[in-house]
Motif scaffolding. Structure first.
Motif, PDB file in Angstrom:
ATOM      1  N   ARG A   1     -97.087 106.657 -35.664  1.00 49.90           N
ATOM      2  CA  ARG A   1     -98.127 105.957 -34.902  1.00 49.90           C
ATOM      3  C   ARG A   1     -97.624 105.553 -33.525  1.00 49.90           C
ATOM      4  NH1 ARG A   1    -101.514 102.157 -38.870  1.00 49.90           N
ATOM      5  NH2 ARG A   1    -102.959 102.460 -37.142  1.00 49.90           N
ATOM      6  N   ARG A   2     -96.627 106.282 -33.042  1.00 46.17           N
ATOM      7  CA  ARG A   2     -96.018 105.939 -31.762  1.00 46.17           C
ATOM      8  C   ARG A   2     -97.024 106.064 -30.620  1.00 46.17           C
ATOM      9  NH1 ARG A   2     -93.600 109.125 -28.076  1.00 46.17           N
ATOM     10  NH2 ARG A   2     -92.271 108.041 -26.578  1.00 46.17           N
TER      11      ARG A   2
ATOM     12  N   ALA B   1    -101.865 101.522 -26.661  1.00 45.62           N
ATOM     13  CA  ALA B   1    -102.323 100.129 -26.699  1.00 45.62           C
ATOM     14  C   ALA B   1    -101.573  99.288 -25.666  1.00 45.62           C
ATOM     15  CB  ALA B   1    -102.126  99.555 -28.097  1.00 45.62           C
ATOM     16  N   VAL B   2    -100.269  99.521 -25.550  1.00 46.22           N
ATOM     17  CA  VAL B   2     -99.477  98.757 -24.587  1.00 46.22           C
ATOM     18  C   VAL B   2     -99.895  99.089 -23.162  1.00 46.22           C
ATOM     19  CG1 VAL B   2     -97.157  98.152 -23.848  1.00 46.22           C
ATOM     20  CG2 VAL B   2     -97.541  98.817 -26.203  1.00 46.22           C
ATOM     21  N   ARG B   3    -100.143 100.380 -22.911  1.00 47.30           N
ATOM     22  CA  ARG B   3    -100.554 100.799 -21.562  1.00 47.30           C
ATOM     23  C   ARG B   3    -101.890 100.154 -21.189  1.00 47.30           C
ATOM     24  NH1 ARG B   3     -97.856 106.042 -20.039  1.00 47.30           N
ATOM     25  NH2 ARG B   3     -99.613 106.482 -18.688  1.00 47.30           N
TER      26      ARG B   3
ATOM     27  N   GLY C   1     -87.649  99.161 -39.004  1.00 52.93           N
ATOM     28  CA  GLY C   1     -89.058  99.374 -38.672  1.00 52.93           C
ATOM     29  C   GLY C   1     -89.237  99.962 -37.289  1.00 52.93           C
ATOM     30  N   ASN C   2     -88.281 100.782 -36.814  1.00 54.41           N
ATOM     31  CA  ASN C   2     -88.388 101.414 -35.501  1.00 54.41           C
ATOM     32  C   ASN C   2     -88.709 100.405 -34.410  1.00 54.41           C
ATOM     33  OD1 ASN C   2     -87.904 104.055 -36.409  1.00 54.41           O
ATOM     34  ND2 ASN C   2     -90.030 104.178 -37.121  1.00 54.41           N
ATOM     35  N   ALA C   3     -88.071  99.260 -34.466  1.00 56.34           N
ATOM     36  CA  ALA C   3     -88.297  98.251 -33.439  1.00 56.34           C
ATOM     37  C   ALA C   3     -87.970  98.853 -32.082  1.00 56.34           C
ATOM     38  CB  ALA C   3     -87.425  97.030 -33.691  1.00 56.34           C
TER      39      ALA C   3
ATOM     40  N   VAL D   1     -91.089  93.636 -27.609  1.00 60.46           N
ATOM     41  CA  VAL D   1     -90.505  94.409 -28.703  1.00 60.46           C
ATOM     42  C   VAL D   1     -91.605  94.673 -29.733  1.00 60.46           C
ATOM     43  CG1 VAL D   1     -88.798  94.419 -30.544  1.00 60.46           C
ATOM     44  CG2 VAL D   1     -88.250  93.361 -28.359  1.00 60.46           C
ATOM     45  N   TYR D   2     -91.827  95.933 -30.047  1.00 61.39           N
ATOM     46  CA  TYR D   2     -92.852  96.307 -31.022  1.00 61.39           C
ATOM     47  C   TYR D   2     -92.211  96.962 -32.234  1.00 61.39           C
ATOM     48  CZ  TYR D   2     -96.280  95.672 -27.324  1.00 61.39           C
ATOM     49  OH  TYR D   2     -97.053  95.132 -26.327  1.00 61.39           O
ATOM     50  N   ALA D   3     -92.803  96.741 -33.411  1.00 64.87           N
ATOM     51  CA  ALA D   3     -92.402  97.501 -34.588  1.00 64.87           C
ATOM     52  C   ALA D   3     -93.324  98.706 -34.644  1.00 64.87           C
ATOM     53  CB  ALA D   3     -92.525  96.645 -35.839  1.00 64.87           C
ATOM     54  N   VAL D   4     -92.811  99.859 -34.206  1.00 63.36           N
ATOM     55  CA  VAL D   4     -93.645 101.063 -34.143  1.00 63.36           C
ATOM     56  C   VAL D   4     -93.584 101.777 -35.493  1.00 63.36           C
ATOM     57  CG1 VAL D   4     -94.018 103.249 -32.966  1.00 63.36           C
ATOM     58  CG2 VAL D   4     -93.202 101.280 -31.680  1.00 63.36           C
ATOM     59  N   GLU D   5     -94.726 101.865 -36.165  1.00 62.60           N
ATOM     60  CA  GLU D   5     -94.734 102.515 -37.482  1.00 62.60           C
ATOM     61  C   GLU D   5     -94.580 104.015 -37.309  1.00 62.60           C
ATOM     62  OE1 GLU D   5     -98.130 101.269 -39.840  1.00 62.60           O
ATOM     63  OE2 GLU D   5     -98.024  99.329 -38.810  1.00 62.60           O
ATOM     64  N   PRO D   6     -93.890 104.650 -38.264  1.00 61.64           N
ATOM     65  CA  PRO D   6     -93.678 106.092 -38.159  1.00 61.64           C
ATOM     66  C   PRO D   6     -95.008 106.829 -38.000  1.00 61.64           C
ATOM     67  CG  PRO D   6     -92.432 105.171 -39.998  1.00 61.64           C
ATOM     68  CD  PRO D   6     -93.280 104.057 -39.461  1.00 61.64           C
TER      69      PRO D   6
END
Lengths: 364, 517
Positions: free
Chosen positions: B457-458, B464-466, B498-500, B450-455
């Motif tokens: 910066r998706r 980064a995850v890939r 926080g767009n989790a 689970v990531y908090a993706v900042e607006p």
């Protein structure tokens, strides 16, 4: 008449709750485990009918608030379930005498069982809805002027708060902020009622009904008879569609799981619209049933209830409709939980397919 | 060249492969011990097609040893489960909802300690070194030989699991194996923790089996590396198996599906594997089995293993046919087929008899089924085709057409054309599809957090995850040039601020094999 709820009946209770949850309420697994553990640790719970609750009793509802996705990771502790009840009793300056379910669906039907066991208090055989609804204020006590506030909330760390708010809308807003800060899974206790008010405002016999549905499905399956038909009979409803799930569309907006499912039958296809719970069932222009009556999707063979997040392409399902508590059919109640509130330009349709005549129209 | 071996409950299949070409395939009975079954399988391969030990570049093995050990509750190590999360999670301690008999079989001890994180990575409470030392001392006093450590939201942050492992290892010494939940499972504490405890209980057996397999292969003059196939069809090396035996749990169905993909040349298809008692239907997407989204119970324990989503229906070669209704199964004569079926002189009408009567198979004595009414035979076959088609339809995720591949001895029951789906693909080496599947497995890396993706910066967050998944695949042995992302899933989490977002990425690549001239 009072009776005893023991750990061996929790699985049936959870299954019945998934039926009355009408697609919402989340996976009741964690709630069932919590209730079973609490019963094992503290002994069985005494369940009393509404008639037995004294007029001067203090009845509180207990529920979980937050994200089911967090609850599967940060499991609840019993302390956080009972702390809000204690806090509210202290705030009100009177001992709490009874615990009740706000809704009979999903995790919130089993968490009050855990609370009653751990507190050593009787659980009222009743709930605030007779089903599940997505928002905090959508309970029958609202129609009787009972407010959610004062409402107590607590987390596992021992943080506890009591809200005294202007209205239920503010309760929801402030509690939601606290909920996020406290880790997104908290326990709440509210809607304080006297025994006299509870008797008037709650739906009687919910737990008994829920258990009967759960054990009815189990028994029908064991006897190799039709579990769906057994459920229809217990609910006094009707089966109006059967087919295969061909499309499920979900989105998460404003904190709810909203979406649609399409089920293809032999001759036509059914559209189900949901916001946590199923709201509308229609086929083209024909409306079969809408909220506040119950729309329930069951596995065609096993009769196992399917939650909205569990709906998948290819499932063979049967869809049933059942009447909700008569009080949900007044003009005031329909304004709170009818199709219009959820943004559908439709009159409410009863479980039998007829267009709703409000309670006022019927009795006029 | 390389060798693929599938050790099943009944048969051990082995294939000799050159790249993706099958040079030889053999079927042997599975032996109760690890070593002798492998030895006879390799010897049988040599008899079918001679090779030198140093011709072999790799040996890939699929085995059901570990899942059987758990189901039979045998050869499990005395295990402790330590969870970091207090004051949260107290009501449901580790091993809650496990069958009593299995807890007894692993000598299960359950401990709760401080630590763990919130959904957004904030600590719930700091770890308490003295508390952990006390717990470790109690484990030592009780003869614990393997420890499973879990913590709340460790898929988001696993620092405390690593710290606690160091403290426990320090107290208990090197002889004790430690398994960490963030390396084993995904979101869902109880299921992840259960998988970690199972892994811990299997650690000693894993070393024993790996040693057995290695010595069997080495005794055949083969010095090539040995790999075991995982549930998702990718490979793990022997050192990895010693650490994560639980990852081999469902490799059987995975290997049969992957083998079907190779022999049929299809990357995305439905696979129908018909054996003696059941037809198992699964879906291949880009060459990999689609995994189940639901919890899987293994030996009565709830887990969320990466397992292929397989639907089993009671139709197989040994299924009993109702002479009135023309319905097939679910009862089967099973291994007694060669004595009970009509074509073998028995008195039970089985699905195999129907296939022989219809001229689809040449098994036993066709004269013994010549009396069957052709209209009845056709009705039975139509019903089988209809039910299999319905099951495939149930498994596919969209109404788009999908090719169907049939493998397994019982696939003679299927017609050349299936309702809804059309032509049925029948690959050549279907009898040893499992071993072929084991032999072609790839290596992969998966990230699920689970990531908090900042607006705004998706894109950055996803990239980064890939990259993290690709690194994990390379670390597992994939050749860097062949690694590709095969699965990507992004799920916004309701209620969370926080767009989790829960992001799942899987990268796989070909096993980096040394090139020999």
């Amino acid at each position: 008449m009072s009776w005893t709820l023991t750990a061996d009946r929790i699985a049936e209770l959870a299954r019945g709750a998934a039926v009355l949850g009408t697609g919402g309420g989340g996976d009741p697994y964690i709630g069932s485990l919590l209730a079973a553990q609490a019963l094992a640790e503290h002994g069985p719970v005494t369940v009393v009918s509404l008639d037995e609750v004294p007029d001067d009793a203090l009845v509180l509802t207990v529920a979980m608030m937050g994200a089911p996705t967090v609850m599967v990771e940060k499991l609840p502790s019993l302390e956080e379930v009972i702390a809000p009840v204690h806090a509210l009793g202290t705030y009100l300056g009177r001992p709490v005498t009874h615990v009740a379910c706000a809704e009979i669906g999903g995790v919130n039907s089993t968490i009050p069982v855990a609370a009653a066991a751990a507190l050593g208090l009787p659980l009222v055989d009743a709930d605030g809805m007779g089903r599940a609804f997505p928002e905090l204020q959508m309970v029958l006590p609202t129609l009787y002027g009972v407010t959610a506030s004062p409402l107590a909330f607590g987390d596992e760390k021992g943080n506890v708060g009591v809200l005294n708010t202007a209205d239920n809308h503010w309760t929801e807003r402030i509690a939601r902020v606290a909920c996020v800060e406290m880790g997104c899974s908290i326990m709440i206790s509210g809607f304080p009622m006297s025994g006299a008010v509870a008797r008037e405002a709650l739906v009687p016999g919910s737990l008994t009904h829920c258990l009967a549905i759960g054990s009815g499905i189990t028994a029908a399956r064991a006897a190799k008879t039709d579990a769906v038909a057994a459920t229809v009979e217990l609910l006094g409803g009707r089966e109006f569609f059967s087919g295969k799930v061909v499309d499920v569309e979900r989105g998460t907006t404003a904190g709810f799981a909203r979406g649609r499912a399409r089920i293809e039958g032999a001759e036509s296809s059914l559209d189900l619209a949901f916001q946590n719970e199923h709201l509308i069932a229609r086929s083209g222009d024909e409306v079969f049933v809408t909220t506040p009556d119950l729309i329930i999707v069951l596995d065609a063979e096993s009769g196992e209830p399917i939650t909205t997040e569990g709906l998948r392409y290819g499932q063979r399902v049967r869809v049933i409709a059942a009447p909700s508590d008569p009080r949900w059919h007044s003009a005031e109640a329909l304004a709170m939980v009818g199709p219009g509130y959820f943004g559908y330009d439709l009159p409410s349709h009863r479980f039998d397919g007829t267009v709703e005549r409000t309670l006022e129209e019927v009795t006029a | 060249m390389h060798i693929g071996i599938d050790v099943g409950g009944t048969n051990t299949d082995a294939v000799l492969m050159d790249g993706r070409t099958t040079l030889a395939g053999v079927k042997n009975s599975t032996s109760p011990d690890v070593t002798s079954g492998i030895v006879s399988a390799i010897e049988a391969l040599r008899a079918a097609r001679d090779f030198r030990g140093d011709d072999i570049q790799a040996v890939m093995i699929g085995t059901t040893h570990f899942i059987n050990a758990l189901v039979e509750a045998k050869r499990l190590a005395p295990t402790a489960a330590l969870r970091l999360g207090l004051p949260a999670t107290r009501a449901l301690p580790p091993l809650v909802d496990w069958p009593e008999s299995l807890i007894a079989a692993i000598g299960g001890r359950s401990y709760l300690a401080h630590g763990g994180y919130e959904f957004d990575g904030r600590p719930i409470s700091p770890i308490d070194v003295a508390e952990l030392k006390g717990i470790a001392a109690d484990m030592a006093a009780n003869g614990v030989r393997s420890v499973a450590i879990s913590s709340v939201f460790s898929p988001v942050n696993h620092d405390v699991e690593t710290q606690a492992a160091a403290i426990v290892a320090d107290e208990l010494g090197d002889g004790v194996a430690i398994s960490l939940s963030h390396e084993i499972g995904r979101i869902g504490l109880l299921e992840r923790e259960n998988a970690t405890i199972i892994n811990a209980a299997l650690r000693e057996l894993a070393s024993e089996i790996v040693d057995g397999l290695t010595s069997a292969v080495r005794a055949q003059g083969i010095d090539a590396p040995i790999f075991l196939s995982q549930n998702d069809g990718t490979l793990m090396d022997e050192d990895y198996v010693r650490l994560y035996p639980v990852a081999t749990f469902a490799s059987g169905p995975t290997n049969s599906m992957r083998g079907a993909a190779l022999t049929s040349g299809l990357e995305t298809c439905a696979v129908v594997d018909i054996g003696g008692t059941t037809a198992d239907i699964g879906l291949l997407v880009n060459g990999f089995p689609r995994e189940t989204a639901n919890e899987v119970k293994v030996a009565g324990v709830r887990t969320n293993f990466r397992m292929p989503d397989v639907l089993s229906i009671g139709i197989g070669g040994g299924s009993i046919v109702d002479t009135e209704t023309a319905e097939v199964g679910p009862e089967s004569v099973g291994y007694r087929l060669t004595s009970e079926a009509l074509v073998f002189g028995g008195s039970t009408l089985t699905a195999t008899d129907i296939a022989v009567a219809a001229g689809r198979a040449d098994i036993g004595d066709p004269a013994k089924v010549a009396h069957l009414d052709p209209a009845f035979v056709q009705r039975v076959l139509d019903r089988i085709a209809e039910r299999v088609a319905e099951a495939v339809d149930r498994m596919r995720t969209s109404p788009d057409p999908i090719p169907v591949v049939a493998v397994g001895g019982g696939s003679i029951l299927l017609p050349d054309e299936l309702p809804i789906f059309g032509a049925v693909h029948r690959p050549d080496n279907y009898a040893v599809a499992n071993a072929i599947g084991a032999s072609i497995a790839q290596v992969g890396g998966e990230i699920d957090k689970v990531y908090a993706v900042e607006p705004g910066r998706r894109e950055e967050a996803i990239a980064a995850v890939r990259a993290e998944a690709v690194d994990k695949a390379i670390a597992a042995g994939a050749s860097p040039t062949s690694v590709a992302i095969v699965d990507f899933d992004e799920v916004p989490i309701p209620y969370l601020p926080g767009n989790a977002t829960r992001i799942r990425v899987k990268a796989v690549g070909d096993l980096a094999m040394e090139v020999r001239v």
